[in-house]
Every structure is written in C-alpha cells, then in structure tokens.
Scaffold this active site. Sequence first.
Site, PDB file in Angstrom:
ATOM      1  N   VAL A 151       5.711 -30.472  26.855  1.00 14.21           N
ATOM      2  CA  VAL A 151       6.655 -31.238  27.654  1.00 14.21           C
ATOM      3  C   VAL A 151       5.872 -31.783  28.840  1.00 14.21           C
ATOM      4  O   VAL A 151       4.793 -31.264  29.173  1.00 14.21           O
ATOM      5  CB  VAL A 151       7.818 -30.322  28.132  1.00 14.21           C
ATOM      6  CG1 VAL A 151       7.311 -29.148  28.952  1.00 14.21           C
ATOM      7  CG2 VAL A 151       8.881 -31.090  28.906  1.00 14.21           C
ATOM      8  N   THR A 155       2.974 -26.119  30.341  1.00 18.86           N
ATOM      9  CA  THR A 155       3.493 -24.762  30.484  1.00 18.86           C
ATOM     10  C   THR A 155       4.111 -24.554  31.860  1.00 18.86           C
ATOM     11  O   THR A 155       5.011 -23.729  32.021  1.00 18.86           O
ATOM     12  CB  THR A 155       2.373 -23.738  30.223  1.00 18.86           C
ATOM     13  OG1 THR A 155       1.797 -24.011  28.939  1.00 18.86           O
ATOM     14  CG2 THR A 155       2.900 -22.315  30.226  1.00 18.86           C
ATOM     15  N   VAL A 287      -2.680 -35.848  19.951  1.00 21.32           N
ATOM     16  CA  VAL A 287      -4.084 -36.255  19.811  1.00 21.32           C
ATOM     17  C   VAL A 287      -4.718 -35.429  18.704  1.00 21.32           C
ATOM     18  O   VAL A 287      -4.664 -34.195  18.718  1.00 21.32           O
ATOM     19  CB  VAL A 287      -4.834 -36.082  21.141  1.00 21.32           C
ATOM     20  CG1 VAL A 287      -6.339 -36.313  20.941  1.00 21.32           C
ATOM     21  CG2 VAL A 287      -4.280 -37.043  22.182  1.00 21.32           C
ATOM     22  N   HIS A 551      -1.348 -16.096  29.826  1.00 24.86           N
ATOM     23  CA  HIS A 551      -2.304 -16.477  30.863  1.00 24.86           C
ATOM     24  C   HIS A 551      -3.674 -16.711  30.226  1.00 24.86           C
ATOM     25  O   HIS A 551      -4.691 -16.288  30.743  1.00 24.86           O
ATOM     26  CB  HIS A 551      -2.419 -15.382  31.920  1.00 24.86           C
ATOM     27  CG  HIS A 551      -1.168 -15.143  32.694  1.00 24.86           C
ATOM     28  ND1 HIS A 551      -1.023 -14.061  33.549  1.00 24.86           N
ATOM     29  CD2 HIS A 551       0.000 -15.829  32.752  1.00 24.86           C
ATOM     30  CE1 HIS A 551       0.188 -14.093  34.092  1.00 24.86           C
ATOM     31  NE2 HIS A 551       0.822 -15.154  33.620  1.00 24.86           N
ATOM     32  N   HIS A 595      -1.826 -15.185  38.431  1.00 26.17           N
ATOM     33  CA  HIS A 595      -1.323 -15.865  37.249  1.00 26.17           C
ATOM     34  C   HIS A 595      -1.978 -17.238  37.177  1.00 26.17           C
ATOM     35  O   HIS A 595      -2.488 -17.739  38.176  1.00 26.17           O
ATOM     36  CB  HIS A 595       0.198 -15.973  37.290  1.00 26.17           C
ATOM     37  CG  HIS A 595       0.893 -14.647  37.307  1.00 26.17           C
ATOM     38  ND1 HIS A 595       2.245 -14.496  37.088  1.00 26.17           N
ATOM     39  CD2 HIS A 595       0.429 -13.386  37.534  1.00 26.17           C
ATOM     40  CE1 HIS A 595       2.587 -13.215  37.183  1.00 26.17           C
ATOM     41  NE2 HIS A 595       1.487 -12.530  37.451  1.00 26.17           N
TER      42      HIS A 595
END
Length: 625
Positions: A151, A155, A287, A551, A595
Amino acid sequence: MYIPIVFIISQLLLLSVNCCEELSESKLDYLEELVNSNFEKSRTYKQPIDNSEFFKNGGSFDTIHDYGTYDFIVVGAGSAGSIVASRLSEVEKWKILLLEAGNYDDDLTDIPYIYRVLQLSARNWGYFTVPQKNGLFGFKNHQSPYIMGKVLGGTGTVNGIAYLRGNRGDYDKWASLGNPGWSFDDILPYFKKMENFQSNNIDLKYRGFGGPLNVAYKEPKEDLSRLKSLTTNLGIKYIEDYNAKDQIGFSRSQKNIQCGKRVSGATAYVRPSMQRHNFNVTLKSLVTKIIIDKSTKTAKGVEFVRNGKKYRAFAKKEVVISGGAINSPQILMLSGIGPEDELKKHSIPVVKVSPVGKYLKDHYSFKVYYRSNETIPLKSFRELLKEYIQGRGMLTNLDNTLTYTFINTKNKSSSVPNLEFVLLGTTPVPNVIPQLSNYIEKIDQFNSKINEQTDYAIEVYILHPKSVGTIKLKSNDPKDFPLIDTAIFEAPEDLQLLYESTEILSEFEKTDFAKALNFTRLDFEFCNQHERDSKPYWYCAIQHLADPTYHMSSTVKMGPQQDPFAVVDNKLRVYGVKNLRVADCSVMPSTISGHNNAPAFLIGEKAADLIKADHGIPVETGICC
C-alpha cells in the site's frame, strides 16, 4: 541551554492546534460504516498465495509497453522509498517515477487501532515463513504469517506505529563494521531533520521539531506514577525519552501519530509532494525485473506489470530499489544479482554474483498475559470514533501500549539493551478484530480466554538475536512469492535468552504495581505436561508462541567489499552494477535496539542526500556526506 526562538514558537503553535474535527453525525456514520464493513471483509478474507492478481485481466505479455524515461525510478513506496522519491522530486529539473505494488492509503488506514483489519486485506502481501525447525510449534505446519505492507506508505501504513530509533551503540557498530557515515553522530542530524516531536519536555540535542514526520504521545496520557514500583522493586529507572540520550529504563510509548491519526511515508512525504509536476506516482504496479546492460553492468530501468500488461520504464541516472527486506532481494535475484547457485538453480542468467538474501536478521518476541482485578467498561464503537475524531482515546493507540522498558541482562553496565519489554494495557473495544494467524487449535483455545476488559500483557523482544535466516526464490517466475526463512531459534542462545527473560517477568509479578492489580498470569495449558515455571515449561511456551516481529533487515547488507555478506557499499550502491542502489531496511548491517520503522525513515532521508550529492546537488551543510 540556549533554546531557539523558532522552537518556542513551534511548540506554542503545537499546543494551540485544535485536533478536533467537526463531530457531525454524517462523519460518524461514514467512519462507522467504513470500519464495520472492513471488519466483516477481514473475517472472510483469503490470503493470496502468489502475485497472480497482477497477471490477470486477460493481458498479453508478448507486447511490452513503453512507460517513458525518467531521471530516477524508485521501486517501492514504503517508509524509505516514500522519502527517497519525495526528496528527489525536490529537484525541479529531475523527473521521478515512484512505483508501488499496492493502492492508496485512506481514511481507514489513518485509524491506528484498525491495523489488524489492514493486515487481513489486500494491503498486506500475504507472506508466510517456510516451516521452521526450532520454533513456531503453535502454528500450523510451523509457519507464521509475515506481514509486509502492500500500500502507499508500505509497512508503515499497516504496522504498530511505534517510533523507536534504536541506540547510539547500534549505529556506531554500523560504522565500525566498515560503513563510514553511519555512526550515531553521522545519522543524528537526519533523525532531527525528519522529526516533529510533540512534547513539552524535549531535549533539543537529540530530538527534532518542524520536520514532516510527527511523533507524539497518545492523548490523554496515561498516569505512569503507579509504575514507580518498577524502580523501587526492580531497580529499573524511569526515563523521559528513550529516543534521546539514555535508553536503558522504562518510558512512555511514542507513536507516529498526529491528532490521533497514523503518520506514514504516504501521509508525511508522498501525498504532500504529489502536486509536483516532476513526480509520477504509479500504483498497483509489480516490478518484475531491473533492466541491466550486461556489457557495461549498468542499470537502465525496470520492467513492471500493471493491469495485466507489461511495461518498461527507463532511468537516465539511477534505479533505486526500496521494496523492503523481502521484495528487494527478490527483485535483485530475478534480475540476475544474487548467489550463483541460487540463480543457476532457477535458470536466471548471472549478472553479478552477490550474497543477496543470505543474511536475514529479525527480532523475535513472546507475550505473557495477566488477569487483573479491574474491569474497564466497554464504550460503544461510535463513542470511540467520537474520541478518535477529537484526536484521543483507544483507537489512537493500538493494543493500548503503555510503556517500553529496555534492559541488558548480560551486562548491567551496558548502555545498549539486549531485551525490550512492552507493557500493554486492557483494550476494551467492543468490535473484536480477527487476528491474522496460523495457530493450531490449542493455541486458538488459549487465545480465546483472553479478556480485553481485564487483561494486561507483557511482550518481550530479543533485540540482537544470533540466528540468521535467508530469502530465496521459489522460481524465476515473479508471480511466485519468495521463500522466507527467519530461522527462529536456529541459534540456541536466542531461545535461552527468552527463557532468561521470564526471570524478569517473575520479579515483575512481585512489584507493587502487579500486586495492586492482583495480577494472575494466564497459564499456558498446552504446556501443562511440564511442571509450571520449570525450564521445560517455559521452553515449551516460547517455542509454541514466540514469532518473528516483522522487523526484518540485512538481506541486502551494507558493508565493505571484503565483507562476505555485503551487497551494497556505504553509499547504498550495489557492488558490481552501476546506477543501482538499494534504500530500505534490507541494507542494515545489524539489528537495532528498537523497531524498524524509524531507521527505515532514516535510511530514506540519508539515501536521498547521498544520491543528490553524487549528482552535484548541494545538500544541507553538516548532514551529507
């Protein structure tokens, strides 16, 4: 300490900002219908098993359509790619193409609490790990979902919006590994440049204001005074800001929110830049390959699929891959850049032998639940939406994160933590959001006993695990998802460290805070064949429930050429291929004590300046290079 007048004015303006939108019934009706309809869709949503959606609509792939020529092509509009493309478009004479596989963010993605609904939608790629040998025993086939945003904003549009930069020592380690320009002192100006930290207690030496990326606390702020027992009972001190000078201790959680709404690369960078005449944002585009002149080893452009048709776009200056730690290595390998055995296995012509995908790093986490003696009354979802519109309340703080605690159990004098403890409060929300999972029945039964009105939780993260995983190709067909092996607990020290963290939890249960709430730990009944609190009991619980934390990093590792796992240099240029860079968390040389969203933004900001400098564009004095 001298306080700039511009800072004083900016803070006064922040305090005077009215986050309240008009509380019209039509606005509430719209949001309520939007949320409820997506709740229902998420309950029956079927995860994709590959990228077939891009190859439908009866399109013919024999014809390749020309999509034009640009100065720079940026692949992926995640947290890093959004910034790279936006910052490059600041140069009016440059023409920028930003390609993103997903669609737009919207009013739904703005609501932080709704992130689990987003993960059960087309805004998540739908990836799963391969079966794991040493963990994920509570998951079907020992496989867990691996959430990555598909989107605008990547993330950062579907994640937990936690803003944790990491530790000075993490970035100094990057530099010491042979990456000049990436020490903490080198990258701190970038953190400050991008931030707009909303706080009435800000350390200007370490924190930024006036940048595009808002960082704030949930409103109203929780009273943390009752947590003082963490200091008196455990010796863990309170710190005002874990993103400033000190990280060891406990602190209130900071989020990428503004007026209670999610802040992402899409909202902070791409959308404000889209009116520029030189900035082309093309969505729903997968892609499939980097176009490389094999004789000169120079990246010339990319091929991508959109609406069932194949396109080619060309770059006069550079191609920048910002697909994230899963998709960036996949694109490189599909283009002939990768391990020789992997490329030959899938009949991909070798352009450059490179250790792409060989050094996957991640954090692992494990959650423990506590029943309290308080019961928080439920509010109607409409009432919660009213609070959200006013920039406050439960919907602005998913999972009701209260504090982050950082400690080092191996070296008490170290300023770099090895464990992170996240205290999660009750989440009294009437609409129970389905959780993206792959649990076996007995884990589902355990989860069904959790009561959102009474139960707290502590989630423990290993910040610097020893285990190393891989990204490999399933085939040479871009329709196929890559193979994600997070290698959880491949290194036995990681499992042992999470077990040792339970000793801290046992001490926490004796604190005045836990006693005041009459905390009772929920038993892991699926491990009752072992004596409660014995080492086999905890090993059983951890190996069933601990999972990767999304992560991921280091799959396109930055390092000097002699580093056997290095794919890019300290300017993020791919070794052996000209005019090709990678800018996302895949380049991280090692894990950070935080994070990954904050360092993703950092990498985007620094990459943009590195590119500008290499092409003769002056950048802000003291930042680059």
